[in-house]
Write an enzyme that holds these catalytic residues in place. Structure first.
Site, PDB file in Angstrom:
ATOM      1  N   TRP A   1       0.825  -1.207   0.000  1.00 52.39           N
ATOM      2  CA  TRP A   1       0.000   0.000   0.000  1.00 52.39           C
ATOM      3  C   TRP A   1       0.859   1.258   0.000  1.00 52.39           C
ATOM      4  O   TRP A   1       0.509   2.257  -0.644  1.00 52.39           O
ATOM      5  CB  TRP A   1      -0.970  -0.027   1.177  1.00 52.39           C
TER       6      TRP A   1
ATOM      7  N   ASP B   1      -0.704   7.101   6.423  1.00 48.21           N
ATOM      8  CA  ASP B   1      -1.827   6.197   6.179  1.00 48.21           C
ATOM      9  C   ASP B   1      -1.920   5.288   7.404  1.00 48.21           C
ATOM     10  O   ASP B   1      -1.047   4.452   7.635  1.00 48.21           O
ATOM     11  CB  ASP B   1      -1.561   5.384   4.910  1.00 48.21           C
TER      12      ASP B   1
ATOM     13  N   LYS C   1     -10.822  -1.737   8.977  1.00 43.88           N
ATOM     14  CA  LYS C   1      -9.913  -2.554   9.787  1.00 43.88           C
ATOM     15  C   LYS C   1     -10.258  -2.407  11.277  1.00 43.88           C
ATOM     16  O   LYS C   1     -10.471  -3.383  11.964  1.00 43.88           O
ATOM     17  CB  LYS C   1      -8.457  -2.134   9.581  1.00 43.88           C
TER      18      LYS C   1
END
Length: 356
Positions: A99, A166, A190
């Site tokens: 990511w 992030d 999440k």
């Protein structure tokens, strides 16, 4: 048989979040209407939005000068929103996983991108250290937790340029000194809510400094000025996020959650290190994620991988298969994961070891 949900995301949520959200689908706030069909402008949902934003700020102790927004598009949209809003000429990125790499690639469309360090060559099995950040970078971007490879940056970095993070998979898992960041963002699926809502914590005086035109929906100021109501927000996941935030507060907040998460992770990592069948691929112990615990079969037991997966699945372990790009196993131990489920997995590993 109890099912233990170790999925990486969408993932386990507090039981109260699921129950309260389900109840609201049938009858939201006593309106006799489903949460799925009410107006986002109605006073009942406006109250939900206001409380969620306020509780978000309270739990993370977000200082004055920052705003929280809820938007759509996932963290993947933030990969372009960040440089759209913050990059004038150059940005620096730390490449610590899939990511992080995607965010870096997206930023290249907006200016010069400096990859200050990368652990890609070693299959992202550690967090790089000892790198230099260009002093003229408009910002430095990090991905604090890497769900696929199981590494995590567990401290707030001190850097000489604006810091962007992030925090999709470890938000609310520990206290964060928000004042060290210019922007924090993440998908909710999440540690916060069902998929569909994305959060951003933005230092407001960092905005409005780039020369380029920013499309309305990709401008953080649009959503700040409209209180996350510029367009129809993702009503259901925001309501669920509020339920999780309430649960977090009842649990003692992020400091209490950090203590619980450290204890949970220690139980599983200790078994991985002890058990002759398994090993952890992350090289440095200090880099091991508290949220996504990856483990693989030791080399001499590689042929047992499928057998262990089937064995664990038969005992209620769900979602432990490693990401397709790495293989092995991954136990995602987010905030809502109870210690009893960790122990159940450990007992399963011990039982399998005894068979071999």
């Amino acid at each position: 048989m109890k099912i233990h949900n170790f999925s990486a995301g969408p993932s386990i949520l507090p039981e109260s979040t699921i129950k309260n959200s389900a109840d609201a689908v049938l009858n939201f706030a006593g309106t006799g209407l489903s949460l799925l069909e009410v107006s986002h402008r109605g006073k009942e949902f406006v109250a939900v939005m206001d409380e969620a934003l306020a509780l978000f700020k309270e739990l993370l102790d977000i200082p004055a000068g920052y705003e929280v927004v809820f938007v759509g598009g996932g963290a993947s949209t933030q990969f372009c929103m960040v440089p759209y809003n913050l990059m004038q000429k150059k940005a620096a990125y730390l490449n610590t996983g899939t990511w992080a790499n995607k965010a870096l690639k997206e930023a290249k469309g907006f200016g010069e991108v400096v990859e200050v360090a990368s652990s890609k060559d070693s299959v992202y099995n550690h967090i790089p250290k000892g790198y230099e950040i260009p002093s003229d970078a408009d910002y430095f971007h990090i991905t604090t937790n890497n769900t696929i490879y199981g590494t995590e940056i567990k401290t707030d970095l001190d850097v000489n340029v604006p810091l962007v993070a992030d925090m999709s998979s470890d938000i609310f898992s520990r206290p964060v000194d928000v004042s060290k960041y210019t922007l924090i963002y993440g998908g909710a699926q999440k540690n916060l809510a069902p998929a569909g809502v994305t959060f951003a914590i933005v230092k407001t005086d960092a905005l409005g400094k780039v020369d380029r035109h920013i499309p309305t929906m990709l401008d953080y100021r649009t959503h700040i000025d409209a209180g996350s109501m510029f367009n129809t927000p993702p009503v259901f996941p925001i309501y669920s996020a509020l339920q999780t935030l309430k649960w977090l507060k009842e649990m003692g907040g992020v400091s209490a959650m950090e203590k619980i998460n450290i204890e949970k992770a220690a139980v599983l990592y200790d078994e991985i290190d002890r058990n002759r069948l398994f090993k952890a691929p992350v090289v440095n112990v200090e880099d091991r994620s508290l949220m996504n615990i990856c483990f693989i079969m030791n080399d001499e037991y590689k042929e047992l991988e499928k057998e262990f997966f089937d064995f664990a699945s038969s005992r209620g372990m769900s979602g432990i298969k490693g990401h397709r790009s790495v293989g092995g196993f991954r136990a995602s131990t987010y905030n809502a994961m109870p210690k009893s489920s960790i122990q159940a997995l450990v007992d399963c590993m011990k039982e399998f070891e005894a068979k071999h």
